[in-house]
Enzyme design. Structure first.
Site, PDB file in Angstrom:
ATOM      1  N   SER A  98      -6.766 -31.596   4.186  1.00  0.00           N
ATOM      2  CA  SER A  98      -7.524 -31.778   2.941  1.00  0.00           C
ATOM      3  C   SER A  98      -9.009 -31.641   3.236  1.00  0.00           C
ATOM      4  O   SER A  98      -9.505 -32.204   4.220  1.00  0.00           O
ATOM      5  CB  SER A  98      -7.262 -33.164   2.357  1.00  0.00           C
ATOM      6  OG  SER A  98      -8.249 -33.439   1.384  1.00  0.00           O
TER       7      SER A  98
ATOM      8  N   ASN B 219     -10.676 -29.566  -6.789  1.00  0.00           N
ATOM      9  CA  ASN B 219     -10.615 -31.030  -6.769  1.00  0.00           C
ATOM     10  C   ASN B 219     -11.281 -31.573  -5.517  1.00  0.00           C
ATOM     11  O   ASN B 219     -11.248 -30.965  -4.455  1.00  0.00           O
ATOM     12  CB  ASN B 219      -9.155 -31.515  -6.889  1.00  0.00           C
ATOM     13  CG  ASN B 219      -8.489 -31.717  -5.542  1.00  0.00           C
ATOM     14  OD1 ASN B 219      -8.637 -32.748  -4.904  1.00  0.00           O
ATOM     15  ND2 ASN B 219      -7.763 -30.681  -5.093  1.00  0.00           N
TER      16      ASN B 219
ATOM     17  N   ASN C  53     -11.299 -32.971   1.513  1.00  0.00           N
ATOM     18  CA  ASN C  53     -12.029 -34.025   0.800  1.00  0.00           C
ATOM     19  C   ASN C  53     -12.128 -35.355   1.541  1.00  0.00           C
ATOM     20  O   ASN C  53     -12.616 -36.331   0.987  1.00  0.00           O
ATOM     21  CB  ASN C  53     -11.400 -34.247  -0.580  1.00  0.00           C
ATOM     22  CG  ASN C  53     -11.422 -32.967  -1.405  1.00  0.00           C
ATOM     23  OD1 ASN C  53     -12.455 -32.306  -1.461  1.00  0.00           O
ATOM     24  ND2 ASN C  53     -10.302 -32.609  -1.997  1.00  0.00           N
ATOM     25  N   THR C  54     -11.646 -35.406   2.774  1.00  0.00           N
ATOM     26  CA  THR C  54     -11.842 -36.595   3.607  1.00  0.00           C
ATOM     27  C   THR C  54     -12.645 -36.131   4.815  1.00  0.00           C
ATOM     28  O   THR C  54     -12.176 -35.268   5.573  1.00  0.00           O
ATOM     29  CB  THR C  54     -10.483 -37.187   4.050  1.00  0.00           C
ATOM     30  OG1 THR C  54      -9.791 -37.645   2.888  1.00  0.00           O
ATOM     31  CG2 THR C  54     -10.668 -38.352   5.013  1.00  0.00           C
TER      32      THR C  54
ATOM     33  N   LYS D 267       0.851 -29.903   7.408  1.00  0.00           N
ATOM     34  CA  LYS D 267       0.268 -29.106   6.316  1.00  0.00           C
ATOM     35  C   LYS D 267      -1.101 -28.616   6.757  1.00  0.00           C
ATOM     36  O   LYS D 267      -1.970 -29.417   7.109  1.00  0.00           O
ATOM     37  CB  LYS D 267       0.146 -29.944   5.044  1.00  0.00           C
ATOM     38  CG  LYS D 267      -0.370 -29.129   3.861  1.00  0.00           C
ATOM     39  CD  LYS D 267      -0.101 -29.804   2.547  1.00  0.00           C
ATOM     40  CE  LYS D 267      -0.633 -29.001   1.384  1.00  0.00           C
ATOM     41  NZ  LYS D 267      -0.365 -29.637   0.095  1.00  0.00           N
TER      42      LYS D 267
ATOM     43  N   ASN E 185      -2.987 -25.812   2.193  1.00  0.00           N
ATOM     44  CA  ASN E 185      -3.731 -26.725   1.331  1.00  0.00           C
ATOM     45  C   ASN E 185      -4.771 -25.922   0.520  1.00  0.00           C
ATOM     46  O   ASN E 185      -4.757 -24.690   0.567  1.00  0.00           O
ATOM     47  CB  ASN E 185      -4.411 -27.795   2.209  1.00  0.00           C
ATOM     48  CG  ASN E 185      -4.478 -29.142   1.498  1.00  0.00           C
ATOM     49  OD1 ASN E 185      -4.887 -29.207   0.331  1.00  0.00           O
ATOM     50  ND2 ASN E 185      -4.092 -30.195   2.179  1.00  0.00           N
TER      51      ASN E 185
ATOM     52  N   PHE F  79      -8.004 -38.455  -1.770  1.00  0.00           N
ATOM     53  CA  PHE F  79      -6.852 -39.345  -1.485  1.00  0.00           C
ATOM     54  C   PHE F  79      -6.935 -40.672  -2.238  1.00  0.00           C
ATOM     55  O   PHE F  79      -6.801 -41.759  -1.648  1.00  0.00           O
ATOM     56  CB  PHE F  79      -6.735 -39.636   0.018  1.00  0.00           C
ATOM     57  CG  PHE F  79      -6.425 -38.471   0.904  1.00  0.00           C
ATOM     58  CD1 PHE F  79      -5.929 -37.275   0.391  1.00  0.00           C
ATOM     59  CD2 PHE F  79      -6.605 -38.563   2.288  1.00  0.00           C
ATOM     60  CE1 PHE F  79      -5.623 -36.204   1.233  1.00  0.00           C
ATOM     61  CE2 PHE F  79      -6.308 -37.508   3.133  1.00  0.00           C
ATOM     62  CZ  PHE F  79      -5.818 -36.319   2.595  1.00  0.00           C
TER      63      PHE F  79
HETATM   64  C1  LIG Z   1      -5.669 -31.881  -8.172  1.00  0.00           C
HETATM   65  C2  LIG Z   1      -5.058 -31.590  -6.847  1.00  0.00           C
HETATM   66  C3  LIG Z   1      -4.781 -32.644  -5.964  1.00  0.00           C
HETATM   67  C4  LIG Z   1      -4.199 -32.367  -4.723  1.00  0.00           C
HETATM   68  N1  LIG Z   1      -3.922 -33.408  -3.877  1.00  0.00           N
HETATM   69  C5  LIG Z   1      -3.318 -33.153  -2.691  1.00  0.00           C
HETATM   70  C6  LIG Z   1      -2.959 -34.207  -1.828  1.00  0.00           C
HETATM   71  O1  LIG Z   1      -3.152 -35.395  -2.131  1.00  0.00           O
HETATM   72  N2  LIG Z   1      -2.374 -33.886  -0.644  1.00  0.00           N
HETATM   73  C7  LIG Z   1      -2.102 -32.596  -0.272  1.00  0.00           C
HETATM   74  O2  LIG Z   1      -1.559 -32.363   0.799  1.00  0.00           O
HETATM   75  N3  LIG Z   1      -2.423 -31.573  -1.087  1.00  0.00           N
HETATM   76  C8  LIG Z   1      -3.002 -31.834  -2.276  1.00  0.00           C
HETATM   77  N4  LIG Z   1      -3.318 -30.797  -3.107  1.00  0.00           N
HETATM   78  C9  LIG Z   1      -3.054 -29.414  -2.647  1.00  0.00           C
HETATM   79  C10 LIG Z   1      -1.734 -28.867  -3.184  1.00  0.00           C
HETATM   80  O3  LIG Z   1      -0.641 -29.616  -2.716  1.00  0.00           O
HETATM   81  C11 LIG Z   1      -1.561 -27.397  -2.758  1.00  0.00           C
HETATM   82  O4  LIG Z   1      -1.450 -27.335  -1.352  1.00  0.00           O
HETATM   83  C12 LIG Z   1      -2.743 -26.522  -3.173  1.00  0.00           C
HETATM   84  O5  LIG Z   1      -3.210 -26.896  -4.451  1.00  0.00           O
HETATM   85  C13 LIG Z   1      -2.364 -25.033  -3.210  1.00  0.00           C
HETATM   86  O6  LIG Z   1      -1.318 -24.787  -4.107  1.00  0.00           O
HETATM   87  P1  LIG Z   1      -1.551 -24.268  -5.619  1.00  0.00           P
HETATM   88  O7  LIG Z   1      -2.468 -23.099  -5.553  1.00  0.00           O
HETATM   89  O8  LIG Z   1      -0.177 -23.995  -6.136  1.00  0.00           O
HETATM   90  O9  LIG Z   1      -2.185 -25.421  -6.344  1.00  0.00           O
HETATM   91  C14 LIG Z   1      -3.895 -31.037  -4.350  1.00  0.00           C
HETATM   92  C15 LIG Z   1      -4.167 -30.002  -5.256  1.00  0.00           C
HETATM   93  C16 LIG Z   1      -4.731 -30.257  -6.480  1.00  0.00           C
HETATM   94  C17 LIG Z   1      -5.019 -29.117  -7.423  1.00  0.00           C
END
Ligand SMILES: Cc1cc2nc3c(=O)[nH]c(=O)nc-3n(C[C@H](O)[C@H](O)[C@H](O)COP(=O)(O)O)c2cc1C
Length: 339
Positions: free
Chosen positions: A182, A113, A184-185, A216, A245, A117
């Protein structure tokens, strides 16, 4: 073994564009959340955990990013999560990056992704949470609020921007997370550098009185960078680390699938596990382990490595809500994880 979600529902859900189906699902959960269907659930004391001063009915939480605006908390609690982290929310509402910006990689059980934000802003979230907290629908689980930097705000004004969000929201969350990881910023991850992180943590700590403030972190840090963060976190009053993350390392997926953004799911599993183990040998801070927890075995391995809590995102998408109960059952059967 047959799974109604994986064998019947998921193939249908995966026919639809990932961001669209996410919006539909969240909308359905949000409508469900407004109905008086979800009372407080009976609690299993065997799974209860006390971490950074909060009581979690079970240690399996929903990771940030699923419910960015906090519109579906009661329904998510009713699915069985022991905590829900909402956000990332920013001080100002923002649209995020241009679409498409969310991609499945099913052969690797992964998601990429680059949402950036997208959210309705801290003030709108505060209003919603205030109403919800006063209603009988507020769930009996901790609700964390994950805060990020607004894209339009330059890095040198980041502290002020995080502070603005925290001031609007501090009454409404049970714990707070500084998202400095993140991908993405632009520039956000440089806030993990000691020179920036120290003042950020110290200032925001003062805003929160006693409520827990967590950090985080990214999975792409070097061990030296993790050490620097740990060195700063504890004296700055950080209550715990969320690791990790999404990753910018796409080497674990086929070249044809690589595209800009953060990778989550199975390809992140080993790195996230390694970082958990590393932190646990270096620090006494509680760790919420997240990243590539896709089944019961992955979850138990995290607790064995010392995770205080875990969170799911991609595993929840690929396995469905049943994964929460499976992990809880396995934990109940292997009481050693809760000594
Ligand atoms: C579609 C998507 C959007 C996410 N948005 C955020 C976010 O807004 N803030 C954040 O701290 N992490 C965000 N994450 C990261 C997740 O919280 C998590 O840290 C990361 O995906 C690893 O865990 P997983 O492998 O179980 O997905 C996002 C992940 C995905 C897949």
């Amino acid at each position: 073994m047959f799974s109604a979600y994986e064998d019947l529902l998921r193939p249908l859900l995966f026919l639809v564009d990932p961001e669209k189906i996410h919006e539909y699902t969240l909308h359905a959960l949000s409508v469900g959340s407004s109905l008086p269907l979800f009372g407080r659930k009976a609690q299993d004391l065997q799974l209860r955990r006390e971490v950074f001063g909060l009581s979690f009915p079970n240690p399996v939480g929903l990771a940030a990013g699923f419910d960015k605006n906090g519109i579906a908390i009661p329904a998510l609690a009713a699915l069985g999560f022991g905590s829900v982290e909402i956000g990332t929310v920013t001080a100002s509402a923002q649209p995020g990056n241009p679409k498409p910006r969310m991609f499945r990689v099913p052969e690797a059980e992964a998601i990429i992704n680059r949402l950036g934000f997208n959210n309705r802003g801290a003030a709108a979230m505060a209003e919603r949470l205030q109403t919800l907290r006063q209603s009988p629908r507020w769930p009996a689980i901790p609700v964390g609020i994950n805060i990020g930097k607004s894209r339009v705000v330059p890095l040198e004004n980041a502290v002020e921007d995080y502070r603005k969000s925290l001031r609007s929201l501090r009454e409404h969350g049970d714990y707070f997370v500084l998202n400095v990881s993140s991908p993405n910023t632009p520039g956000l991850r440089s806030l993990q550098d000691p020179a920036a992180l120290g003042p950020l943590c110290a200032t925001l700590r003062l805003e929160l009185a006693q409520k827990p403030l967590l950090l985080k972190i990214a999975p792409d840090l070097t061990w030296k960078e993790v050490d620097d963060i740990l060195r700063i976190a504890e004296p700055s009053g950080i209550s715990g680390i969320i690791a990790t993350n999404t990753t910018i390392d796409h080497s674990n997926i086929p070249t044809s699938r690589r595209t800009e953004g953060g990778l989550s799911g199975t390809p992140l599993r080993d790195r996230s596990y390694e970082i958990l183990k590393y932190i646990k040998t270096r620090s006494r801070l509680p760790v919420i382990s997240v990243g590539g927890i896709m089944n019961v075995t992955d979850a138990l391995a995290r607790f064995d490595a010392g995770a205080d809590l875990i969170q799911l995102y991609t595993g929840f998408i690929y396995r469905g809500p049943g994964i929460i109960g499976q992990i809880c059952r396995a934990l109940r059967e292997s009481g050693e994880h809760f000594s």
